[in-house]
Design an enzyme around this catalytic site. Structure first.
Site, PDB file in Angstrom:
ATOM      1  N   CYS A   2       0.845  -1.186   0.000  1.00 31.92           N
ATOM      2  CA  CYS A   2       0.000   0.000   0.000  1.00 31.92           C
ATOM      3  C   CYS A   2       0.888   1.247   0.000  1.00 31.92           C
ATOM      4  O   CYS A   2       1.928   1.274   0.650  1.00 31.92           O
ATOM      5  CB  CYS A   2      -0.941   0.116   1.190  1.00 31.92           C
ATOM      6  N   ARG A  27       3.859  -0.307  -4.813  1.00 33.10           N
ATOM      7  CA  ARG A  27       3.593  -0.874  -3.489  1.00 33.10           C
ATOM      8  C   ARG A  27       2.254  -1.616  -3.417  1.00 33.10           C
ATOM      9  O   ARG A  27       1.962  -2.275  -2.433  1.00 33.10           O
ATOM     10  CB  ARG A  27       3.581   0.245  -2.439  1.00 33.10           C
ATOM     11  N   TRP A  75      -2.759  -2.589  -1.625  1.00 29.05           N
ATOM     12  CA  TRP A  75      -2.484  -4.006  -1.833  1.00 29.05           C
ATOM     13  C   TRP A  75      -3.334  -4.715  -0.793  1.00 29.05           C
ATOM     14  O   TRP A  75      -3.086  -4.608   0.405  1.00 29.05           O
ATOM     15  CB  TRP A  75      -0.997  -4.289  -1.619  1.00 29.05           C
ATOM     16  N   ASN A 101      -1.658   1.615   5.777  1.00 26.95           N
ATOM     17  CA  ASN A 101      -0.828   0.563   5.174  1.00 26.95           C
ATOM     18  C   ASN A 101      -0.455  -0.380   6.309  1.00 26.95           C
ATOM     19  O   ASN A 101       0.135   0.055   7.288  1.00 26.95           O
ATOM     20  CB  ASN A 101       0.410   1.242   4.560  1.00 26.95           C
ATOM     21  N   GLY A 102      -0.827  -1.658   6.183  1.00 26.51           N
ATOM     22  CA  GLY A 102      -0.498  -2.600   7.259  1.00 26.51           C
ATOM     23  C   GLY A 102      -1.683  -3.465   7.626  1.00 26.51           C
ATOM     24  O   GLY A 102      -2.659  -3.554   6.868  1.00 26.51           O
ATOM     25  N   GLU A 488      16.013 -18.209  -9.712  1.00 29.32           N
ATOM     26  CA  GLU A 488      15.676 -16.812  -9.957  1.00 29.32           C
ATOM     27  C   GLU A 488      15.046 -16.648 -11.346  1.00 29.32           C
ATOM     28  O   GLU A 488      14.071 -15.888 -11.509  1.00 29.32           O
ATOM     29  CB  GLU A 488      16.942 -15.938  -9.803  1.00 29.32           C
ATOM     30  N   LYS A 492      11.320 -15.138 -11.994  1.00 32.10           N
ATOM     31  CA  LYS A 492      11.066 -13.972 -12.856  1.00 32.10           C
ATOM     32  C   LYS A 492       9.957 -14.281 -13.855  1.00 32.10           C
ATOM     33  O   LYS A 492       9.068 -13.479 -14.074  1.00 32.10           O
ATOM     34  CB  LYS A 492      12.308 -13.557 -13.656  1.00 32.10           C
ATOM     35  N   GLU A 495       6.431 -14.636 -12.074  1.00 32.77           N
ATOM     36  CA  GLU A 495       5.796 -13.462 -11.483  1.00 32.77           C
ATOM     37  C   GLU A 495       5.317 -12.449 -12.507  1.00 32.77           C
ATOM     38  O   GLU A 495       4.356 -11.749 -12.260  1.00 32.77           O
ATOM     39  CB  GLU A 495       6.671 -12.807 -10.413  1.00 32.77           C
ATOM     40  N   HIS A 511      15.410 -37.002 -10.350  1.00 31.80           N
ATOM     41  CA  HIS A 511      14.680 -37.456  -9.178  1.00 31.80           C
ATOM     42  C   HIS A 511      13.232 -36.971  -9.191  1.00 31.80           C
ATOM     43  O   HIS A 511      12.630 -36.782  -8.139  1.00 31.80           O
ATOM     44  CB  HIS A 511      15.396 -36.996  -7.906  1.00 31.80           C
ATOM     45  N   LYS A 610       5.871  -4.373  -4.347  1.00 31.52           N
ATOM     46  CA  LYS A 610       7.322  -4.249  -4.276  1.00 31.52           C
ATOM     47  C   LYS A 610       7.846  -4.422  -2.858  1.00 31.52           C
ATOM     48  O   LYS A 610       8.929  -4.929  -2.640  1.00 31.52           O
ATOM     49  CB  LYS A 610       7.716  -2.871  -4.808  1.00 31.52           C
TER      50      LYS A 610
HETATM   51  C1  F6R Z   1      10.863 -10.886  -6.937  1.00 32.09           C
HETATM   52  C2  F6R Z   1      10.836  -9.955  -5.850  1.00 32.09           C
HETATM   53  C3  F6R Z   1      10.526 -10.460  -4.493  1.00 32.09           C
HETATM   54  C4  F6R Z   1      11.444  -9.775  -3.471  1.00 32.09           C
HETATM   55  C5  F6R Z   1      11.013 -10.170  -2.045  1.00 32.09           C
HETATM   56  C6  F6R Z   1      11.949  -9.598  -1.006  1.00 32.09           C
HETATM   57  O1  F6R Z   1      11.195 -10.273  -8.130  1.00 32.09           O
HETATM   58  O2  F6R Z   1      11.032  -8.793  -6.029  1.00 32.09           O
HETATM   59  O3  F6R Z   1      10.640 -11.845  -4.421  1.00 32.09           O
HETATM   60  O4  F6R Z   1      12.749 -10.155  -3.720  1.00 32.09           O
HETATM   61  O5  F6R Z   1       9.718  -9.721  -1.807  1.00 32.09           O
HETATM   62  O6  F6R Z   1      11.968  -8.214  -1.055  1.00 32.09           O
HETATM   63  P1  F6R Z   1      13.131  -7.366  -0.413  1.00 32.09           P
HETATM   64  O7  F6R Z   1      14.375  -7.689  -1.152  1.00 32.09           O
HETATM   65  O8  F6R Z   1      12.699  -5.948  -0.598  1.00 32.09           O
HETATM   66  O9  F6R Z   1      13.215  -7.772   1.020  1.00 32.09           O
END
Ligand code: F6R
Length: 615
Positions: A2, A27, A75, A101-102, A488, A492, A495, A511, A610
């Protein structure tokens, strides 16, 4: 999660709030809303959807005048994303308005209590409960808004960043934080409120970051008073001069922030090692490490905690630390670590990795480790973030603002910082020879140029993306240092394109996952020259004999994999330990192009945010 924006001052608040919300959409973007005081009355407009939808709606719904206002981009936590659950929320009397927010964890019991006293609720949110609790306290105790907020927050369990105002006293906004970030931009006789500084950067570079359990009463013409929520003590406001510019948080000619950030990696990695990697002197200088060298050298082990992409960077670090500095490393999901009664001693060093520096689980893991006496070191990107402040020491990644929800440059710069730390410790422990150390410095210094080279495969990757964009599943395989890169790469793709993808250590394929392989399954295999190359080639043979489609990430000039794979993407040669910094690049581009081709919202994928400030 948020985004919060507020304004009080002489200007029109609407454009400041709406533009600010657009910058904070990373956010959360389930719904958006705004409340303005237009000189006579409170005007509220809110809608499911994005800030652009709010603009269309507010056009019809409200007069956009007023120099006091608050806005929110959501969010969803409690209550589905719809118009009614959108913020702002208004109290039963119609006088008080809030954005939040929270999560208020005890909202159900508070709600029951309020209902028994005649309060009614329109939404399913915890936030509507909070604003009515504040209203109730204000009436029962006959106190001003600031005091009512303080008393109410002392009854609340959970996390919050809030902004509240009273339409009968619109020259004052009350804000408070616990666990969710909140900054105040201090202009000339005007104040901005925001979840981060981006909404007010063009107006002022002076910012106050509220600490946990602090609240502020912001009054037009009269200034700011900050207090501790618990004991009411006054806090001296500390005004910081911000160093970031507006250009750093704009798209700069790219179609998406994600693409811009992928292309920024050569510069971001250079910025990360600038002033730290001193090749000519053959040293690595990092204040946070030098000042705490004893803690690192005496450590029985290093525990790394993080979430998501940052956790993947932690896995790469495990290989580097153990390989170069010969120190045992455990990598933990912060969310698991904090709840599983882990064994932590004073001889542990905990490294917390977080781009945002606000991730709730990572923050909680840090607090737990500190309470057990461990030394806690942070690797964060956002300067002044909660994690940066909560840790004993740390190193910033200096990647610059990352706006695209899918992490790209944060990942490679985290690996860069962690590599520097591992090398510095290896030197101090004598587990690396002087010539090997120099060689690593030289190779690391050359990484930005090599990332530039890797980025040149963009058009080629676009063509490969076209071939596989309609596939429902992907497998990603890698060994050693490139196993976390496979994880990773899969993350990517998932998501931002919503295609199911899994990352595996290449040898684990036999396996289980091998059962999935048929002529419709694309498999991305990281098969660079150094690091178990022959073994990976055997894995590729196994895939080929089951007719899987192979996309090989190979070292420039590779011949063997080229003969077996359906496609290859070349990256420049480097040391095995540094190869994740290069092999990651084509995987970022592949997921980006597939998502764009599928018409997905690359920068704001569904259900994500984010900064994950709820557990
Ligand atoms: C994936 C992504 C998330 C963050 C995760 C941790 O692309 O961005 O998986 O890596 O939410 O976020 P931080 O690094 O801000 O603690």
């Amino acid at each position: 999660m948020c985004g919060i924006v507020g304004y009080i001052g002489p200007r029109e608040a609407y454009p400041i709030i709406v533009e600010g919300l657009k910058r904070l959409e990373y956010r959360g973007y389930d719904s958006a809303g705004i409340a303005l005081f237009d000189g006579k009355d409170l005007k509220v407009s809110k809608t499911k959807g994005k800030v652009a939808d709010l603009e269309t709606r507010s056009e019809k719904e409200i007069t956009k005048y007023g120099s006091v206002g608050i806005g929110h981009t959501r969010w969803a936590t409690h209550g589905v994303p719809n118009d009614v659950n959108s913020h702002p929320h208004i109290s039963n009397s119609g006088e008080l308005v809030i954005i939040h927010n929270g999560i208020i964890e005890n909202y159900e019991s508070l709600k029951k209590e309020l209902i028994s006293r005649g309060y009614t609720f329109k939404s399913d949110t915890d936030t509507e409960v909070l604003i009515n609790l504040i209203e109730d306290v204000k009436k029962q105790e006959n106190v001003k808004l600031g005091k009512a907020v303080q008393i109410a927050l002392n009854q609340v369990v959970g996390a919050y960043a809030i902004a509240v105002f009273d339409k009968n006293k619109p020259e004052e906004i009350v804000i408070a934080r616990l666990g969710s970030p909140l900054a105040i931009g201090v202009g000339e006789d005007e104040f901005f409120i925001a979840s981060d500084a981006s909404p007010f950067l063009e107006y002022t570079k002076n910012a106050i970051y509220l600490e946990d359990e602090e609240m502020a009463i912001i009054r037009f013409h009269k200034g700011i008073k900050i207090r501790k929520i618990k004991d009411d003590s006054l806090v001296d406001p500390y005004i910081q001069k911000l160093q970031i510019n507006l250009e750093q948080i704009e798209k700069g000619g790219f179609d998406h922030f994600m693409l811009k950030e992928i292309h920024e990696q050569p510069k971001a990695i250079t910025d990360t090692y600038r002033g730290r990697l001193l090749r000519h002197e053959a040293i690595i200088k990092m204040a946070g490490i030098e000042d705490n060298m004893k803690k690192f050298l005496n450590a029985d082990r290093i525990i790394i905690v993080a979430c998501g992409t940052s956790w993947h960077a932690g896995l790469v670090a495990e290989y580097i630390f153990e390989d170069l500095a010969r120190v045992p490393v455990e990598v933990e999901y912060a969310s698991e670590f904090r709840y599983r009664n882990p064994i932590i001693t004073e001889k542990d060093v905990l490294i917390a990795i977080s781009q945002s520096g606000e991730t709730a689980d990572t923050l909680a893991a840090i607090k737990l480790a500190k309470s057990k006496g461990a030394f806690v070191f942070g690797v964060c990107n956002v300067v002044g973030s909660s994690i940066a402040r909560e840790t004993h020491a740390g190193a910033y990644t200096h990647a610059g603002p990352e706006i695209g929800v899918a992490s790209t440059k944060a990942f490679t710069t985290q690996i860069t910082v962690l590599t520097l730390i591992a090398l510095r410790l290896a030197r101090a422990k004598g587990t690396i020879s002087s010539s090997d150390f120099r060689h690593h410095l030289l190779e690391l210094e050359m990484i930005p140029k090599k990332v530039e080279e890797a980025l040149k495969s963009d058009k080629h990757i676009q063509k490969i993306s076209e071939t596989y964009k309609d596939t429902s599943n992907f497998l990603y395989l890698g060994r050693g240092y490139n196993f976390p890169v496979a994880l990773e790469g899969a993350l990517k793709l998932k998501e931002i394109s919503y295609i199911h993808a899994e990352g595996y250590p290449a040898a684990e394929m036999k396996h289980g996952p091998i059962a999935l392989i048929d002529e419709n399954m694309p498999i991305v295999v990281i098969a660079t020259k150094k690091g178990h190359y022959e073994k990976v080639v055997s894995n590729i043979q196994e895939i080929k004999s089951r007719k899987g489609k192979i996309i090989g990430i190979v070292t420039e000039g590779d011949v063997q994999v080229k003969e077996l794979a359906d496609h290859v993407i070349e990256v420049p040669e480097t040391l095995e330990s540094l190869s994740p910094l290069l092999t990651t690049i084509p995987l970022q581009l592949l997921s980006y192009h597939i998502a764009v081709m599928l018409g997905k919202n690359v920068d704001q994928p569904r259900n994500l945010a984010k900064s994950v400030t709820v557990e």
